[in-house]
Design a protein around this motif. Sequence first.
Motif, PDB file in Angstrom:
ATOM      1  N   ASP A  30       0.817  -1.064  -0.059  1.00 56.87           N
ATOM      2  CA  ASP A  30      -0.028   0.055  -0.017  1.00 56.87           C
ATOM      3  C   ASP A  30       0.949   1.368  -0.021  1.00 56.87           C
ATOM      4  O   ASP A  30       2.163   1.094  -0.124  1.00 56.87           O
ATOM      5  CB  ASP A  30      -1.066  -0.090   1.122  1.00 56.87           C
ATOM      6  CG  ASP A  30      -0.025  -0.253   2.455  1.00 56.87           C
ATOM      7  OD1 ASP A  30       1.069   0.224   2.607  1.00 56.87           O
ATOM      8  OD2 ASP A  30      -0.957  -0.344   3.510  1.00 56.87           O
ATOM      9  N   PHE A  31       0.312   2.417   0.462  1.00 56.61           N
ATOM     10  CA  PHE A  31       1.168   3.638   0.214  1.00 56.61           C
ATOM     11  C   PHE A  31       2.134   3.346   1.296  1.00 56.61           C
ATOM     12  O   PHE A  31       3.054   4.316   1.356  1.00 56.61           O
ATOM     13  CB  PHE A  31       0.146   4.716   0.173  1.00 56.61           C
ATOM     14  CG  PHE A  31      -0.547   5.067  -1.115  1.00 56.61           C
ATOM     15  CD1 PHE A  31       0.206   5.325  -2.225  1.00 56.61           C
ATOM     16  CD2 PHE A  31      -1.738   4.777  -1.126  1.00 56.61           C
ATOM     17  CE1 PHE A  31      -0.480   5.681  -3.551  1.00 56.61           C
ATOM     18  CE2 PHE A  31      -2.521   4.981  -2.317  1.00 56.61           C
ATOM     19  CZ  PHE A  31      -1.583   5.281  -3.565  1.00 56.61           C
ATOM     20  N   ASP A  32       2.040   3.067   2.437  1.00 54.04           N
ATOM     21  CA  ASP A  32       2.985   2.805   3.416  1.00 54.04           C
ATOM     22  C   ASP A  32       4.337   2.049   2.653  1.00 54.04           C
ATOM     23  O   ASP A  32       5.419   2.606   3.003  1.00 54.04           O
ATOM     24  CB  ASP A  32       2.479   2.154   4.586  1.00 54.04           C
ATOM     25  CG  ASP A  32       1.757   2.766   5.446  1.00 54.04           C
ATOM     26  OD1 ASP A  32       1.516   4.091   5.469  1.00 54.04           O
ATOM     27  OD2 ASP A  32       0.816   2.285   6.319  1.00 54.04           O
ATOM     28  N   THR A  60      -0.790  -1.088 -12.250  1.00 51.21           N
ATOM     29  CA  THR A  60       0.238  -0.509 -11.429  1.00 51.21           C
ATOM     30  C   THR A  60       1.252   0.425 -12.258  1.00 51.21           C
ATOM     31  O   THR A  60       1.781   1.501 -11.770  1.00 51.21           O
ATOM     32  CB  THR A  60       1.373  -1.597 -10.848  1.00 51.21           C
ATOM     33  OG1 THR A  60       0.728  -2.563 -10.011  1.00 51.21           O
ATOM     34  CG2 THR A  60       2.458  -1.079  -9.937  1.00 51.21           C
TER      35      THR A  60
END
Length: 89
Positions: A30-32, A60
């Motif tokens: 994810d964005f983490d 993606t």
Amino acid sequence: KHIFWDTNIQNIDKEKHKQYIIDRVLEYADFDGDKWIEGIYTKSEIVECIKDSKTISIKTANMYSLIYNIPQEEILCFQQPFTQKQERF
């Protein structure tokens, strides 16, 4: 760890396996994960891996082409024959 479910993490070298690591994180995290990868590699290293990737999906690649402002014609997975290999659904 969940991103590298099929790999022994102790065998991964951050420089030697840069393409593999970046591809996996961009595709499955994810964005983490994005923040994590940006703390390890430079923006130019990430962009080059996106351009050279044969394994990330079209979705993606499209998302990161927008995030990093990369023209799609510079991203290898958009080119034939890789495009057909990326169709998962």
